[in-house]
Design a protein around this motif. Structure first.
Motif, short mmCIF file in Angstrom:
data_model
loop_
_atom_site.label_atom_id
_atom_site.label_comp_id
_atom_site.label_asym_id
_atom_site.label_seq_id
_atom_site.Cartn_x
_atom_site.Cartn_y
_atom_site.Cartn_z
N VAL A 1 5.81 9.16 -10.13
CA VAL A 1 6.14 10.37 -9.37
C VAL A 1 7.65 10.46 -9.17
O VAL A 1 8.26 11.52 -9.30
CB VAL A 1 5.41 10.38 -8.01
CG1 VAL A 1 5.92 11.51 -7.12
CG2 VAL A 1 3.91 10.53 -8.22
N GLY A 2 8.25 9.31 -8.84
CA GLY A 2 9.70 9.29 -8.70
C GLY A 2 10.41 9.61 -9.99
O GLY A 2 11.44 10.31 -10.01
N LEU A 3 9.84 9.12 -11.10
CA LEU A 3 10.43 9.43 -12.40
C LEU A 3 10.32 10.92 -12.70
O LEU A 3 11.28 11.55 -13.16
CB LEU A 3 9.73 8.61 -13.48
CG LEU A 3 10.21 8.87 -14.92
CD1 LEU A 3 11.66 8.45 -15.09
CD2 LEU A 3 9.31 8.13 -15.91
N ALA A 4 9.15 11.51 -12.44
CA ALA A 4 8.95 12.93 -12.70
C ALA A 4 9.90 13.80 -11.88
O ALA A 4 10.36 14.84 -12.35
CB ALA A 4 7.50 13.31 -12.41
N ALA A 5 10.18 13.35 -10.66
CA ALA A 5 11.08 14.12 -9.80
C ALA A 5 12.50 14.17 -10.38
O ALA A 5 13.26 15.11 -10.10
CB ALA A 5 11.11 13.52 -8.40
N ALA A 6 12.86 13.15 -11.17
CA ALA A 6 14.20 13.11 -11.76
C ALA A 6 14.27 13.83 -13.10
O ALA A 6 15.34 13.96 -13.68
CB ALA A 6 14.64 11.66 -11.94
N LEU A 7 13.12 14.32 -13.59
CA LEU A 7 13.08 15.04 -14.87
C LEU A 7 13.21 16.54 -14.65
O LEU A 7 12.98 17.04 -13.55
CB LEU A 7 11.76 14.73 -15.59
CG LEU A 7 11.59 13.30 -16.11
CD1 LEU A 7 10.16 13.09 -16.60
CD2 LEU A 7 12.59 13.01 -17.23
N PRO A 8 13.55 17.30 -15.68
CA PRO A 8 13.64 18.76 -15.54
C PRO A 8 12.30 19.37 -15.14
O PRO A 8 11.23 18.81 -15.42
CB PRO A 8 14.06 19.22 -16.95
CG PRO A 8 14.69 18.02 -17.58
CD PRO A 8 13.96 16.83 -17.03
N ASP A 9 12.35 20.53 -14.49
CA ASP A 9 11.12 21.24 -14.10
C ASP A 9 10.28 21.56 -15.33
O ASP A 9 10.81 21.88 -16.40
CB ASP A 9 11.47 22.54 -13.38
CG ASP A 9 12.11 22.29 -12.02
OD1 ASP A 9 11.95 21.17 -11.50
OD2 ASP A 9 12.75 23.21 -11.50
N GLY A 10 8.97 21.48 -15.15
CA GLY A 10 8.07 21.78 -16.26
C GLY A 10 7.66 20.59 -17.08
O GLY A 10 6.85 20.72 -17.99
N SER A 11 8.21 19.43 -16.78
CA SER A 11 7.84 18.23 -17.53
C SER A 11 6.50 17.69 -17.03
O SER A 11 6.09 17.95 -15.91
CB SER A 11 8.92 17.16 -17.39
OG SER A 11 9.09 16.81 -16.03
N ALA A 12 5.82 16.94 -17.88
CA ALA A 12 4.54 16.35 -17.51
C ALA A 12 4.40 14.98 -18.15
O ALA A 12 4.82 14.78 -19.29
CB ALA A 12 3.40 17.26 -17.96
N LEU A 13 3.82 14.04 -17.40
CA LEU A 13 3.63 12.68 -17.90
C LEU A 13 2.15 12.37 -17.95
O LEU A 13 1.40 12.68 -17.00
CB LEU A 13 4.33 11.66 -16.99
CG LEU A 13 5.86 11.66 -16.95
CD1 LEU A 13 6.36 12.71 -15.96
CD2 LEU A 13 6.38 10.28 -16.54
#
Length: 532
Positions: free
Chosen positions: A334-346
């Motif tokens: 979740v922390g990693l996703a927050a640092a990625l551009p909007d619209g990204s998905a893991l």
């Protein structure tokens, strides 16, 4: 005969009154007084017994206010006629003098209230208060009776239905028949897309605002918000009109369909969430009584859904899958996703412990570049490193995080992991429960790490194919880890995306050890498949 305004919220419903008296002057005066002192009172009049009969045969008001003397009949005679077909309709009898015999006859015919004209002269607002009290008491009584009928019908539906879809269709149809413009039950598929289980009523609204597969975080529509937050939501719509539905947001589309309010109630039982029951009303408000009844519907449906799900599991070879949604920052991705551009998905299909302190997430990342991901890993304290397996159309990589993580907590209580996905600031772990494992156990271990109130659960779909458990059980832990990593990293694809040395480094073992375990796992799988 039909009654006005039964379905509207009590605080906003108008009160229709039929005022009857052969004295036209008194009728006109009282009509002005009633409508002046209470805006929601709508008064129609009749000045004879016959005219009153005609008015009542055309449409029933919420309350009858009738003088005793009508010239061609009496108020008590009219009351007797009304009671023959409408035993509960509020009926207030007005007399010029306090005649005890008249009062006795009126009480014998079950008059609602009895008042003298002299009293009304001293208290101009007294008749309004009596009308309001009588009508609200009648509406409450009718609401209770309606709830009882709903509950009886709900019980019959639950008893008679054998599948979730059948139950959902009947529930939605009942709600639309009771006066709602649209009703539906929304559930999530394995990719966390919103799909309808059952619908009834104005379904064109749903087609216009919630296309299949739309994710809860993508829209503020109440159903999607309730799915995303696992909390009930009741919303009154603003009075907006005139916008093209094709380009408008959900509120404008709802108003264009004639809806005034919406209630979205999560369907759950024993902490397991199955979806959301949503109704759209043509009235401007859904009151507390309606909300309580809808909540009871959702709770009963949740119980039936869980019973149906467990029954299906026991009677088939399919396995139950439960998704755990984690809120807050307790999951490293979740922390990693927050640092990625909007619209990204893991998406993570494999979680492998490297050692006591580190865990490897074999992950697919969409909507980002390799540079974006590398920068986000550097900025995320919980992620130690990243190894890239392929970076063409999508990124496949190994993310090393500090242990313990939520997935290892679940494995410790006997859960088999299916997938972890992260979007919208939440982590969702799909898992297959072991034979002795309960949802409660899973929630407890996750709450211990993530905090109370941060975990919600959702029953998802069943596996379409029974796994060959004999093969899985025959593999050692390291053989299983090596085989899972090789599959997820594209080792068996052509062209091959990674060599054994790169994958061995990911698991922090030697190349020879990795190759040995991989070949042993392959031999066991191939041998077992030949004999299936």
């Amino acid at each position: 005969m039909r009654r006005k305004g039964i379905q509207e919220p009590p605080e906003t419903r108008p009160i229709s009154v039929l005022l009857i008296d052969d004295d036209e002057t008194w009728v006109r005066t009282q009509r002005r007084l009633l409508e002046r002192f209470q805006e929601r009172v709508d008064v129609s009049t009749a000045t004879s017994f016959e005219a009153a009969q005609e008015a009542l045969s055309a449409e029933l008001p919420d309350c009858v206010v009738c003088d005793y003397q009508l010239g061609d009949g009496t108020g008590v005679e009219l009351l007797a006629e009304v009671r023959a077909t409408e035993p509960e309709l509020p009926f207030i009898l007005v007399t010029g003098e306090g005649d005890e015999a008249v009062a006795s006859d009126a009480i014998g015919e079950q008059v609602t209230d009895y008042v003298r004209k002299m009293e009304l002269g001293h208290q101009p607002t007294g008749l309004v208060r009596r009308i309001e009290a009588a009508v609200e008491a009648d509406r409450n009584r009718r609401a209770v009776a309606r709830e009882r009928r709903h509950k009886e019908a709900l019980l019959e539906t639950v008893t008679a239905s054998s599948t979730r879809s059948e139950l959902g269709e009947t529930i939605c149809e009942q709600l639309v028949e009771s006066g709602y413009g649209c009703a539906w039950i929304a559930v999530l598929d394995n990719d966390r897309g919103v799909v309808p289980l059952s619908t009834a009523g104005e379904t064109t609204y749903l087609e216009a605002t919630i296309p299949p597969g739309r994710r809860p975080a993508d829209c503020t529509e109440p159903t999607l918000r309730a799915l995303d937050e696992s909390e009930p939501l009741v919303h009154s719509l603003p009075a907006i009109e005139g916008t093209d539905p094709e380009s408008a947001d959900w509120q404008q589309v709802a108003v264009d369909h004639g809806f005034g309010s919406v209630a979205a109630i999560p369907i759950s039982h024993n902490g397991v969430y199955f979806g959301v029951l949503t109704v759209y009303s043509r009235m401007p408000r859904i009151d507390d009584r309606e909300r309580a009844l809808l909540t009871e519907y959702a709770e009963t449906v949740g119980y039936a859904f869980q019973t149906t799900a467990w029954k299906r599991t026991l009677l088939s070879s399919a396995t139950p899958t439960v998704a755990f949604t984690l809120r807050g920052g307790c999951h490293p991705l979740v922390g990693l996703a927050a640092a990625l551009p909007d619209g990204s998905a893991l998406r993570t299909a494999t979680v492998i412990p490297r050692n006591d302190d580190e865990v490897l997430y074999v992950t697919t990342v969409e909507g980002v570049t390799e540079a974006d991901l590398s920068a986000a890993v550097t900025a995320t304290a919980a992620i130690i490193s990243v190894d890239y397996y392929r970076t063409d159309d999508v990124i496949q990589c190994g993310l090393v995080a500090e242990s313990p993580v939520p997935e290892t907590r679940l494995v410790d209580v006997g859960v088999s992991l299916s997938q972890t996905s992260v979007d919208g600031g939440h982590a969702r772990i799909a898992a297959v429960l072991g034979g002795e494992t309960t949802v409660k156990q899973c929630v407890e271990v996750l709450s211990k790490q993530c905090g109370e109130g941060s975990v919600t659960t959702l029953w998802t779909t069943d596996s379409s194919r029974t796994p060959n458990t004999e093969v899985v059980d025959d593999l050692t832990d390291r053989q299983r880890q090596v085989l899972e990593l090789a599959i997820e990293a594209g080792y068996f694809e052509r062209p091959r995306h990674n060599n054994t040395g790169e994958l061995a480094d990911t698991l922090d073992i030697s190349r020879a050890t990795f190759t040995q375990h991989l070949r042993a796992a392959q031999r066991k799988v191939f041998a077992a498949e030949i004999h299936r």
